[in-house]
Design an enzyme around this catalytic site. Structure first.
Site, PDB file in Angstrom:
ATOM      1  N   ASP A 142       0.802  -1.223   0.000  1.00 46.57           N
ATOM      2  CA  ASP A 142       0.000   0.000   0.000  1.00 46.57           C
ATOM      3  C   ASP A 142       0.836   1.275   0.000  1.00 46.57           C
ATOM      4  O   ASP A 142       0.313   2.356  -0.265  1.00 46.57           O
ATOM      5  CB  ASP A 142      -1.015   0.028   1.154  1.00 46.57           C
ATOM      6  N   ASP A 174       5.544  -1.583   2.058  1.00 51.29           N
ATOM      7  CA  ASP A 174       4.629  -1.883   3.149  1.00 51.29           C
ATOM      8  C   ASP A 174       3.517  -2.813   2.676  1.00 51.29           C
ATOM      9  O   ASP A 174       2.761  -2.490   1.759  1.00 51.29           O
ATOM     10  CB  ASP A 174       4.023  -0.575   3.677  1.00 51.29           C
ATOM     11  N   LEU A 175       3.422  -3.979   3.320  1.00 49.40           N
ATOM     12  CA  LEU A 175       2.438  -4.978   2.905  1.00 49.40           C
ATOM     13  C   LEU A 175       1.012  -4.470   3.102  1.00 49.40           C
ATOM     14  O   LEU A 175       0.698  -3.855   4.124  1.00 49.40           O
ATOM     15  CB  LEU A 175       2.610  -6.282   3.701  1.00 49.40           C
ATOM     16  N   ASP A 176       0.165  -4.750   2.132  1.00 48.04           N
ATOM     17  CA  ASP A 176      -1.265  -4.479   2.243  1.00 48.04           C
ATOM     18  C   ASP A 176      -1.930  -5.752   2.775  1.00 48.04           C
ATOM     19  O   ASP A 176      -2.304  -6.644   2.010  1.00 48.04           O
ATOM     20  CB  ASP A 176      -1.831  -4.101   0.871  1.00 48.04           C
ATOM     21  N   ASP A 185       6.698  -8.941  14.996  1.00 47.87           N
ATOM     22  CA  ASP A 185       7.479  -7.718  14.880  1.00 47.87           C
ATOM     23  C   ASP A 185       6.597  -6.539  14.450  1.00 47.87           C
ATOM     24  O   ASP A 185       5.719  -6.681  13.590  1.00 47.87           O
ATOM     25  CB  ASP A 185       8.593  -7.933  13.848  1.00 47.87           C
ATOM     26  N   HIS A 194       2.405  -1.013  13.441  1.00 50.38           N
ATOM     27  CA  HIS A 194       2.337  -0.524  12.071  1.00 50.38           C
ATOM     28  C   HIS A 194       1.446  -1.398  11.188  1.00 50.38           C
ATOM     29  O   HIS A 194       1.389  -1.182   9.978  1.00 50.38           O
ATOM     30  CB  HIS A 194       3.742  -0.487  11.465  1.00 50.38           C
ATOM     31  N   GLU A 200       5.245  -7.166  19.550  1.00 47.85           N
ATOM     32  CA  GLU A 200       6.076  -6.004  19.875  1.00 47.85           C
ATOM     33  C   GLU A 200       5.311  -4.740  19.477  1.00 47.85           C
ATOM     34  O   GLU A 200       5.296  -4.350  18.319  1.00 47.85           O
ATOM     35  CB  GLU A 200       7.411  -6.063  19.123  1.00 47.85           C
ATOM     36  N   GLY A 236      20.531   6.136  42.170  1.00 49.39           N
ATOM     37  CA  GLY A 236      20.069   5.939  43.534  1.00 49.39           C
ATOM     38  C   GLY A 236      18.987   6.897  43.969  1.00 49.39           C
ATOM     39  O   GLY A 236      18.529   6.837  45.118  1.00 49.39           O
ATOM     40  N   ASP A 249      13.973   3.741  48.683  1.00 49.39           N
ATOM     41  CA  ASP A 249      15.222   3.082  48.278  1.00 49.39           C
ATOM     42  C   ASP A 249      15.159   1.568  48.384  1.00 49.39           C
ATOM     43  O   ASP A 249      15.705   0.855  47.540  1.00 49.39           O
ATOM     44  CB  ASP A 249      16.398   3.570  49.139  1.00 49.39           C
ATOM     45  N   ASP A 271      18.242   0.566  45.484  1.00 49.95           N
ATOM     46  CA  ASP A 271      18.993   1.358  44.505  1.00 49.95           C
ATOM     47  C   ASP A 271      19.848   2.406  45.202  1.00 49.95           C
ATOM     48  O   ASP A 271      20.566   3.159  44.553  1.00 49.95           O
ATOM     49  CB  ASP A 271      18.049   2.030  43.509  1.00 49.95           C
TER      50      ASP A 271
END
Length: 558
Positions: free
Chosen positions: A210, A250-252, A281, A285, A311, A350, A465, A487
């Site tokens: 696309d 970009d795949l349609d 992945d 998008h 993701e 810290g 902490d 920390d």
């Protein structure tokens, strides 16, 4: 009657296709309501809480391009299983545009797993198809599940250019056209000459995509070109107006031939190699309904559940809630907000409020769908999403994802084995990078996860902490554990473990002196500054004889 997952999907379909701030806010409330209404049924459908699975991302961006990665996995699989890993997320195994040097995300041919002479090489960066299949077989025989990395957003490295009509859009605002439709020429023809028609006869043409970002008639003009009479996909991230387009061709995924080919490829991969699930992945998008249909098709054919994690790289909790709801709860997501909390804490020297380390995370609010991580191949130094968690904080972060009840933890290859590489930064200068190996502490945390991370969890997130929690054990795993970290300068905390008058030792060996609980099963557990300690009961620890040796007379992992 629709099941609870179908009901969730129907509820979210009614929110519409645009991910407006109002929709994302409604998504948070709607998903939480659904969880509250159906929690017992959802827990029953998930893997037993007695199974403390841990996956490893078994690669990083700068793995040596020597074609030996699959062979290394075959040799290492038994050791990984023995250490406590139960699944591996493997890198993209398909031939990519960069041939033997490509990490795999510049995807070229889905059906070339290192078998055909294409892009200047037969093997991929990781090895040949035969080596890949042998490594997967060895890993599964060792008891490890295998998750394949699926790259469906784009294709790169076309075999020839094609001419077609397209409309230029502003790359920074994909809702703003920059002119009228025009003839452009771009690398959208994929014939796969090295493979021919083996496995699939489909040849990709411009109408299977696309959008593109290159026009050889005007190569210096910066635009995203949307094919005439097509639309950018909906239910995608709204950054830049519409974040359907990322890179390449970009795949349609709304095109029936594309949709059919991607389903067929999933079947072929499962039949050819054998996998137990998928890492998806760049799903922010890709049209938001696609993977529900794709995964449902594969599960129906396989007649079994397949693990799937996507993701969707955003910190926005509302967006993540929307995606989970829109898929009907069928997909898990990486806990991106948790990663950034770790990153900020590690950079604060810290001065991070550790009481807030789980705020706005999937781990805290949507744990049934959370795949927790510390770092990955995109966040490591010199990569696109660079936001590495500092080395000193990583033991604390891994203790959180491995020893708490919530989430499915993912250990990063470079954190386990270390990494050393050179590359150019965004400023054009070359840098030498060393990433520390944390294998020693991760192995101990995996040991604790396997033997002690069960049952009720009591939290003590009451100090800026020093924070901690305890696990009281279950009927099948009655051993108790206390985890404490700081920390800052270190300290102690009274915590309940339910084991009266018992002696506890620090499994990490950071503190050598034992701790005695009182008659009520409480103990004052300690940790050093900038450190984590994992306290387990001496008596039960000594019973785990074969796995351990201790410098002070109790068991410790080899």
């Amino acid at each position: 009657m629709a099941n609870v997952f179908q009901q969730l999907q129907q509820r979210f379909q009614s929110l519409g296709k645009e991910l407006s701030p109002q929709v994302l806010e409604a998504a948070k409330t709607s998903l939480q309501t659904w969880l509250d209404e159906n929690y017992p049924d959802l827990v029953a459908r998930k893997a037993s809480a007695e199974f403390n699975g841990t996956m490893m991302q078994w690669f990083h961006w700068y793995i040596a391009p020597d074609g030996n990665h699959w062979n290394e996995l075959k040799q290492t699989a038994k050791d990984l299983a023995k250490a406590g890993f139960t699944a591996l997320w493997l890198p993209p195994a398909c031939k990519a545009n960069g041939g033997g040097y490509d990490v795999g995300y510049g995807i070229y041919d889905l059906f070339d797993l290192g078998e055909f002479d294409q892009k200047g090489t037969v093997r991929t960066k990781y090895g040949t198809k035969a080596e890949y299949a042998a490594a997967v077989q060895a890993a599964r025989q060792a008891g490890l599940q295998i998750y394949a990395d699926v790259v469906f957003n784009h294709k790169m490295g076309g075999d020839a250019e094609e001419e077609f009509e397209a409309i230029p859009f502003d790359p920074n605002d994909r809702n703003r056209p920059l002119g009228e439709p025009r003839n452009i020429k771009s690398w959208t023809r994929f014939d796969f000459p090295g493979r021919g028609d083996k496995y699939s006869s489909m040849k990709w043409r411009w109408w299977h995509f696309d959008s593109v970002d290159y026009n050889s008639y005007d190569p210096g003009y910066r635009a995203v070109y949307r094919m005439k009479d097509k639309n950018f996909e909906d239910k995608v991230d709204l950054r830049l107006g519409n974040y359907d387009y990322l890179m390449g061709c970009d795949l349609d995924v709304n095109h029936p031939e594309v949709r059919g080919e991607l389903k067929y490829w999933g079947e072929w991969l499962m039949d050819t190699v054998g996998v137990d699930g998928f890492r998806l992945d760049a799903i922010k998008h890709i049209q938001g309904d696609f993977f529900t249909d794709w995964l449902g098709h594969l599960e129906h054919r396989a007649q079994r559940d397949l693990f799937c994690v996507g993701e969707y790289w955003t910190e926005d909790f509302g967006t993540l809630s929307w995606y989970i709801g829109n898929t009907g709860g069928q997909l898990n997501l990486f806990d991106v907000p948790l990663h950034y909390n770790f990153h900020r804490a590690s950079k604060a020297g810290g001065y991070y409020d550790m009481r807030s380390i789980l705020d706005n995370t999937l781990m805290k609010h949507l744990p049934l769908f959370a795949v927790t991580l510390v770092d990955n191949h995109d966040t490591q130094p010199l990569q696109a999403l660079e936001s590495m968690v500092e080395s000193w904080f990583k033991p604390l972060a891994y203790a959180i994802i491995l020893l708490r009840a919530e989430g499915y933890p993912c250990v990063f290859y470079a954190d386990y084995y270390g990494a050393h590489y050179r590359d150019k930064g965004r400023d054009g200068n070359e840098y030498e990078i060393w990433m520390d190996s944390h294998k020693w502490i991760i192995d101990r945390l995996l040991f604790a996860r396997k033997h002690f991370a069960y049952g009720p969890q009591y939290d003590y997130f009451d100090h800026p902490d020093v924070i901690g929690w305890t696990r009281l054990g279950s009927e099948q795993h009655p051993r108790a554990m206390a985890v404490i970290m700081s920390d800052g300068p270190g300290g102690s905390k009274w915590m309940e473990v339910g084991k009266p008058n018992a002696t506890f030792y620090d499994l990490t060996e950071h503190i050598k002196q034992p701790i005695q609980t009182n008659q009520h099963g409480w103990g004052e557990f300690r940790c050093n500054g900038g450190s984590v300690s994992v306290w387990v009961e001496q008596q039960t620890l000594q019973s785990l004889l074969s796995e351990l040796v201790s410098p002070f007379g109790i068991a410790m992992i080899d």
